[in-house]
Design a protein around this motif. Structure first.
Motif, PDB file in Angstrom:
ATOM      1  N   GLY A 118      45.538  37.413  52.068  1.00  0.00           N
ATOM      2  CA  GLY A 118      46.408  36.468  52.757  1.00  0.00           C
ATOM      3  C   GLY A 118      47.509  37.130  53.551  1.00  0.00           C
ATOM      4  N   ASP A 167      40.268  38.186  50.705  1.00  0.00           N
ATOM      5  CA  ASP A 167      41.388  38.184  51.641  1.00  0.00           C
ATOM      6  C   ASP A 167      42.692  37.988  50.863  1.00  0.00           C
ATOM      7  OD1 ASP A 167      43.237  37.817  53.663  1.00  0.00           O
ATOM      8  OD2 ASP A 167      42.254  36.043  54.506  1.00  0.00           O
ATOM      9  N   VAL A 177      48.905  35.401  60.278  1.00  0.00           N
ATOM     10  CA  VAL A 177      48.743  36.152  59.025  1.00  0.00           C
ATOM     11  C   VAL A 177      50.048  36.885  58.714  1.00  0.00           C
ATOM     12  CG1 VAL A 177      47.439  37.965  57.855  1.00  0.00           C
ATOM     13  CG2 VAL A 177      46.281  36.452  59.483  1.00  0.00           C
TER      14      VAL A 177
END
Length: 158
Positions: free
Chosen positions: A49, A47, A89
């Motif tokens: 981020g 991920d 996010v």
């Protein structure tokens, strides 16, 4: 040193004091990411981020887009962002390239809706010019790295 406009157009307006310059450039980095940094974060696996968002039209998206990007044209951000993006996010927006402000307008619309957002400098144009893989309606594609924008082996050029 005093400079007049007839002597030096670069210094017609004096440079900012170092502390002011540092604050400006620090703030700029809070609002912008470059193509190479986005590509490196996505290539690292896992991920990153953040989510990448293509703010261009469907026709432009079909011509080429960053793998894994969310397609959300700027005009549709107010009505569709909450269905496609998670406010927890950060979002990195992009459009065609330096001559297009669609990513800036999309970033503004997202920020006004409460999203953390950065704009990817260079847009899709520089993504392709730097030789990163992209997707089209026909499948994957990749161009030769443009020697004017892409790094020399072992050196980012920055």
């Amino acid at each position: 040193m005093t400079t007049t406009s007839s002597q030096n157009p670069v210094l017609r307006v004096a440079p900012a004091a170092p502390a002011e310059a540092a604050a400006y450039f620090r703030a700029s980095l809070a609002f912008h990411a470059d193509v190479s940094d986005v590509a490196a974060a996505l290539a690292a696996g896992g991920d990153p981020g953040f989510v990448v968002m293509d703010s261009r039209s469907t026709e432009s998206w079909d011509q080429g887009h960053i793998p894994g990007a969310v397609h959300l044209p700027t005009a549709l951000v107010p009505e569709q962002a909450e269905q496609l993006l998670d406010k927890s996010v950060p979002v990195v927006t992009y459009c065609w390239g330096p001559g297009c402000n669609g990513a800036t307008r999309a970033a503004l619309a997202l920020a006004e809706l409460g999203y953390q957002v950065k704009e990817m400098l260079g847009g899709f144009e520089y993504w392709a010019r730097e030789g990163f893989a992209y997707e089209t309606w026909q499948g994957g594609a990749q161009r030769e790295t443009d020697p004017l924008t892409g790094p020399v082996e072992g050196d980012c050029g920055c």
